[in-house]
Design an enzyme around this catalytic site. Structure first.
Site, PDB file in Angstrom:
ATOM      1  N   ASN A   1      -6.472   3.071  -8.197  1.00 26.69           N
ATOM      2  CA  ASN A   1      -7.435   3.513  -7.271  1.00 26.69           C
ATOM      3  C   ASN A   1      -8.777   3.731  -7.407  1.00 26.69           C
ATOM      4  O   ASN A   1      -9.720   3.446  -6.588  1.00 26.69           O
ATOM      5  CB  ASN A   1      -6.798   4.924  -6.563  1.00 26.69           C
ATOM      6  CG  ASN A   1      -5.494   4.811  -5.630  1.00 26.69           C
ATOM      7  OD1 ASN A   1      -5.648   4.258  -4.438  1.00 26.69           O
ATOM      8  ND2 ASN A   1      -4.042   4.976  -6.176  1.00 26.69           N
TER       9      ASN A   1
ATOM     10  N   TYR B   1     -12.405  33.159 -14.936  1.00 36.66           N
ATOM     11  CA  TYR B   1     -11.578  34.134 -15.118  1.00 36.66           C
ATOM     12  C   TYR B   1     -11.156  34.948 -14.218  1.00 36.66           C
ATOM     13  O   TYR B   1     -12.112  35.549 -13.419  1.00 36.66           O
ATOM     14  CB  TYR B   1     -11.904  34.729 -16.481  1.00 36.66           C
ATOM     15  CG  TYR B   1     -11.239  36.202 -16.668  1.00 36.66           C
ATOM     16  CD1 TYR B   1      -9.839  35.932 -17.166  1.00 36.66           C
ATOM     17  CD2 TYR B   1     -11.753  37.289 -16.685  1.00 36.66           C
ATOM     18  CE1 TYR B   1      -9.044  37.216 -17.327  1.00 36.66           C
ATOM     19  CE2 TYR B   1     -11.202  38.442 -17.064  1.00 36.66           C
ATOM     20  CZ  TYR B   1      -9.863  38.512 -17.029  1.00 36.66           C
ATOM     21  OH  TYR B   1      -9.126  39.824 -17.352  1.00 36.66           O
TER      22      TYR B   1
ATOM     23  N   SER C   1       0.723  -1.054  -0.043  1.00 34.59           N
ATOM     24  CA  SER C   1       0.170   0.048   0.019  1.00 34.59           C
ATOM     25  C   SER C   1       0.904   1.274   0.119  1.00 34.59           C
ATOM     26  O   SER C   1       0.976   1.915   0.962  1.00 34.59           O
ATOM     27  CB  SER C   1      -0.969  -0.079   1.393  1.00 34.59           C
ATOM     28  OG  SER C   1      -1.970   1.026   0.962  1.00 34.59           O
TER      29      SER C   1
ATOM     30  N   ASP D   1      -3.094  -2.321 -13.060  1.00 34.38           N
ATOM     31  CA  ASP D   1      -1.955  -2.392 -14.317  1.00 34.38           C
ATOM     32  C   ASP D   1      -2.312  -3.826 -14.965  1.00 34.38           C
ATOM     33  O   ASP D   1      -1.500  -3.820 -15.914  1.00 34.38           O
ATOM     34  CB  ASP D   1      -0.786  -2.186 -13.685  1.00 34.38           C
ATOM     35  CG  ASP D   1      -0.466  -0.728 -13.215  1.00 34.38           C
ATOM     36  OD1 ASP D   1      -1.377   0.081 -13.325  1.00 34.38           O
ATOM     37  OD2 ASP D   1       0.660  -0.505 -13.084  1.00 34.38           O
TER      38      ASP D   1
ATOM     39  N   CYS E   1       3.992   5.909  -7.721  1.00 31.68           N
ATOM     40  CA  CYS E   1       4.447   7.269  -8.789  1.00 31.68           C
ATOM     41  C   CYS E   1       5.295   8.064  -7.820  1.00 31.68           C
ATOM     42  O   CYS E   1       5.888   9.111  -8.409  1.00 31.68           O
ATOM     43  CB  CYS E   1       3.283   7.948  -9.361  1.00 31.68           C
ATOM     44  SG  CYS E   1       2.219   6.997 -10.131  1.00 31.68           S
TER      45      CYS E   1
END
Length: 568
Positions: free
Chosen positions: A314, A437, A40, A292, A44
């Site tokens: 996940n 914006y 766990s 994967d 990455c």
């Protein structure tokens, strides 16, 4: 009625599925097994542990409230039993049993299940390379190996490193070795570009320029044939040269761990990934799979795709956890959004690159925009470079990629397009995309909106031009062709080039072009240049109005050419 759920794999998808299921059915039992001792963790984050940005490997295993996700944590906090150092050997689907073995003792036993989850993940792809078993030759297979890599580096015996493979992991590891540790690093890639299959050749050239600016050597279209050394790696030999190395990282991609599923008679695709439906069920309704090790639909192409991404594992884990408890949650597929950090730049994309679109049979064009990520008058701003890939006849958006020193700003724009890609948006949708914006965050006409406009103009034949690669070829052969370069900026910007190349470089500012039509040079091809491609596009329209159709606008202008690595 309580269930027995068995999960094979405890890195990303497995823990998410286990915890989701236990929250929904607390009286049911869950057992997770994994071959490794460490479970766990955020895989990455490994490059950032190697680089030193993350100081302790346990941080990659920690919750947001700083508890380490080890077997004790899962047992006490989540009610999930975890068996580490345990390998699944065989699935008996008829009896719903799995034969497992303790990796350390060799002891075997059988575990029963009502529902089974395959979260077997992927493993680094290995190439049959002489010398790959030498000391200090690593893959990035998990956190345990990452710890060994960092221990090797911290001993101070690594001065030169070679990274084989220029995908996400390869480039991130190259940065990790160079940025903090000052290791002289070379990246070798057999494909003609960095990040093959993920970004266009032009975007890859810009990434390579970033690597070059940070003292990393990138060798493309080069094949590693041998690693040599006396017990420990000393030399990497390619089909073109020999490179000294104290450490080698093999990062040539990953392949799904699907052997267990295949041996059990589950459907596995030609690519080696487990086939699942939208509920993430395998061909056996009692067995789920995700992460994967599975193949899901590419929502841009409509074809099966392989997306080994931690965030996706996940999200799929939650879907599986829900469905284990009797739910009907679905995971329809993916468009493949990604973002990586390359030194001070972010590189991000979603959907297909221009070359990938062509390989999938799309008749595609692309459009570039170079613009500030905030209002031009705001004091703090960064350039953002965006490339949109569009189906030529329909205007359907197929993909978007970008590069910027403000990675957060870039990621936000990529995500805005990524979430609508499954709905098959067109350039008009991008032109009219509603974005919040304020000058500290963007322009009133955002870079994304302008990118949609640019793509429309290219599709309609109004904006006829060339990208940086085509410009480079024209520039290299300028003395052999009847071609002139007309700088549409103010003379102050053009002066350096007027002095260097008086025979080929001319200047008429766009704003005064109508009054100076007689000064427009005669040539078979006139290449129009400005800073970002906007003023030169306006010049193209003006010249066309007066019958001059022999012009090419440089998409992205001088700023894109500089980022691409062209030295004029």
């Amino acid at each position: 009625m309580s269930k027995k759920v068995l999960i094979i794999g405890a890195v990303a998808l497995g823990p998410k599925a286990a915890c989701r299921f236990k929250r929904l059915e607390p009286d049911s039992s869950v057992i997770m097994i994994d071959e490794s001792e460490i479970i766990s963790y955020g895989g990455c984050g490994i490059p950032y542990y190697i680089s030193g940005d993350v100081s302790d490997a346990r941080e990659l295993q920690s919750t947001t409230f700083h508890m380490v996700r080890d077997p004790k944590f899962f047992q006490e906090a989540k009610g999930v039993e975890v068996l580490t150092r345990t390998r699944a050997l065989q699935i008996d689907r008829a009896a719903r049993k799995v034969l497992v073995q303790n990796v350390d003792t060799g002891e075997k036993k059988t575990l029963d299940y009502d529902k089974l989850v395959l979260a077997t993940g992927s493993r680094p792809r290995k190439i049959p390379l002489p010398g790959s078993q030498l000391e200090n030759v690593f893959t990035v297979s998990g956190l345990e190996e990452a710890v060994r890599i960092k221990e090797t580096i911290t001993k101070g015996a690594v001065g030169k490193a070679v990274v084989v493979g220029a995908g996400f992991i390869g480039l991130e590891m190259a940065e990790a070795l160079t940025d903090l540790w000052g290791i002289e690093t070379t990246v070798i890639e057999i494909a003609p570009q960095l990040l093959p299959g993920f970004v266009s050749q032009d975007m890859a050239a810009m990434v390579e320029q970033v690597m070059h600016d940070n003292d990393i050597t990138c060798l493309t279209e080069e094949k590693v044939v041998e690693i040599t050394g006396n017990g420990r790696v000393e030399t990497v030999t390619t089909d073109k040269r020999k490179i000294q190395a104290d450490l080698v990282i093999m990062a040539v991609g990953v392949q799904p761990n699907s052997e267990l599923a295949l041996e059990a008679g589950l459907q596995v695709s030609d690519t080696g990934a487990i086939v699942v439906d939208k509920y993430l069920r395998t061909s056996d309704p009692h067995i789920y799979a995700g992460g994967d090790c599975v193949e899901i639909e590419n929502l841009v192409t409509g074809k099966p795709g392989y997306f080994p991404l931690g965030s996706m594992a996940n999200r799929q884990g939650r879907v599986i956890g829900t469905n284990l408890a009797g739910g009907t949650d679905t995971f329809p597929g993916a468009v493949g959004s990604f973002v990586i950090k390359i030194f001070d730049h972010g590189v991000s994309g979603t959907g297909l690159s221009f070359e990938s679109a062509s390989k999938h049979g799309f008749d595609a064009i692309r459009a570039f925009v170079v613009q500030f990520d905030k209002s031009h008058f705001y004091p703090e701003k960064d350039l953002i470079i965006l490339e949109l890939c569009v189906e030529k006849n329909t205007g359907r958006v197929l993909g978007l990629q970008g590069l910027s020193t403000n990675g957060d700003s870039l990621k936000g724009r990529i995500d805005a397009v990524g979430v609508i890609l499954p709905q098959k948006p067109t350039t008009k949708d991008i032109s009219n995309l509603e974005l919040a914006y304020s000058p500290p965050f963007n322009s009133a006409m955002d870079a994304l909106n302008n990118l949609g406009h640019t793509a429309e103009n290219i599709m309609l034949g109004r904006n006829v031009g060339i990208g940086p690669a085509e410009f480079a070829r024209l520039w290299e052969n300028r003395d052999k062709k009847d071609v002139l370069f007309l700088d549409c900026r103010d003379v102050e910007n053009a002066l350096e080039f007027l002095e260097k190349y008086p025979e080929k470089w001319r200047n008429i500012a766009n704003e005064s072009l109508e009054a100076n039509l007689a000064k427009v040079p005669e040539a078979e091809t006139i290449v129009l240049v400005c800073n970002t491609g906007g003023r030169s596009y306006e010049s193209q329209l003006k010249l066309r109005k007066h019958g001059k159709d022999n012009t090419l606008n440089v998409y992205g202008g001088m700023k894109l050419l500089k980022k691409w690595g062209i030295d004029i």
